[in-house]
Design a protein around this motif. Sequence first.
Motif, short mmCIF file in Angstrom:
data_model
loop_
_atom_site.label_atom_id
_atom_site.label_comp_id
_atom_site.label_asym_id
_atom_site.label_seq_id
_atom_site.Cartn_x
_atom_site.Cartn_y
_atom_site.Cartn_z
N ALA A 65 1.04 -1.25 -0.10
CA ALA A 65 0.01 0.04 0.08
C ALA A 65 0.73 1.39 -0.06
CB ALA A 65 -1.01 0.06 1.23
N LEU A 110 1.57 2.57 -3.47
CA LEU A 110 0.38 2.98 -4.11
C LEU A 110 0.56 4.66 -4.63
CD1 LEU A 110 -2.29 2.25 -5.02
CD2 LEU A 110 -3.24 2.90 -2.66
N LEU A 165 -6.65 0.84 -6.90
CA LEU A 165 -7.35 0.55 -5.52
C LEU A 165 -7.42 -0.88 -5.31
CD1 LEU A 165 -9.66 3.57 -5.05
CD2 LEU A 165 -7.28 3.22 -3.86
N VAL A 167 -4.26 -3.11 -4.78
CA VAL A 167 -3.92 -2.92 -3.27
C VAL A 167 -5.03 -3.73 -2.55
CG1 VAL A 167 -3.81 -1.75 -1.13
CG2 VAL A 167 -2.84 -0.84 -3.21
N GLU A 202 -4.41 2.20 5.54
CA GLU A 202 -5.44 3.15 5.60
C GLU A 202 -4.98 4.46 5.20
OE1 GLU A 202 -8.68 5.45 8.34
OE2 GLU A 202 -8.29 3.18 8.65
N SER A 255 -1.91 5.04 3.70
CA SER A 255 -1.37 5.09 2.43
C SER A 255 -2.60 5.27 1.23
CB SER A 255 -0.64 3.80 2.16
OG SER A 255 0.35 3.66 2.95
N VAL A 256 -3.77 4.64 1.73
CA VAL A 256 -4.83 4.66 0.60
C VAL A 256 -5.35 6.19 0.70
CG1 VAL A 256 -7.31 4.04 0.04
CG2 VAL A 256 -5.52 2.17 0.87
N ARG A 257 -5.64 6.71 1.81
CA ARG A 257 -5.98 8.09 1.93
C ARG A 257 -5.03 9.15 1.26
NH1 ARG A 257 -3.71 11.59 3.96
NH2 ARG A 257 -2.82 10.45 5.78
N TYR A 265 -2.82 8.31 -1.36
CA TYR A 265 -3.04 8.11 -2.76
C TYR A 265 -4.21 8.82 -3.37
CZ TYR A 265 -4.37 5.76 -7.14
OH TYR A 265 -4.69 5.62 -8.15
N ALA A 296 -10.99 5.81 2.28
CA ALA A 296 -10.13 4.89 2.58
C ALA A 296 -10.26 3.88 3.96
CB ALA A 296 -8.63 5.76 3.11
N VAL A 350 -10.59 -0.19 3.33
CA VAL A 350 -9.57 -0.95 4.18
C VAL A 350 -10.33 -1.72 5.43
CG1 VAL A 350 -7.64 -0.83 5.83
CG2 VAL A 350 -7.47 0.50 3.56
#
Length: 197
Positions: free
Chosen positions: A73, A76, A89, A92, A133, A135-137, A139, A159, A163
């Motif tokens: 993640a 990302l 997304l 991941v 979470e 890392s997703v946010r 990104y 995120a 997640v």
Amino acid sequence: MSPRGVAIPDLRERLFAAAERVVARDGAAALTSRAVTAEAGCAKGVLHTHFAGLDEFVAELVLDRFARGARSAGELSARTGRGTVAGNLAGVALGLLDSLDPGVAGLALTRPAAALHTREALRSGAPGFAGIEDSVRAYLDGERAGGRVPAGLDCGAVALALVGTVHHLLMTRGPEGPDPRESVTRLIAALVPPPPS
């Protein structure tokens, strides 16, 4: 079988991979320290030389796979502006789902000492779902700044939802359960609509 007293390269990963094979083939109930060492081709006592017992071993296996997911993640953001947002997304999310056998996840939940060890390690900062979470946010923040997702998208909420859903699926699906890929794909489509043209 490795000779006694000879160092085994990548022993932890060898034992972890052996445990995953035992659970995938024979089910969670078959996971014993002897089954793991036999599958890994190691001396019977080697697991207890490196781990306090099977509970610590199971917890460390789960933590290792969570850390892999967190590293994935973390990469990302390098995909910002490349590929599709949904595809990035999904990569991941599906990678996380594939990172841990449902039977192993079930063991980590049902063995109290393993569950406690895992929770304490995560509380102490071991890589886990909170980092994933974040890392997703981050990104999604980058994609929003680049106009590839709607300007009003709540990246933190998306995120958390993505997640949290992956965590739920990972920790509750059974080995014979339905493949969650379609659900994850539908969730991403619902959470991250394309920006207006």
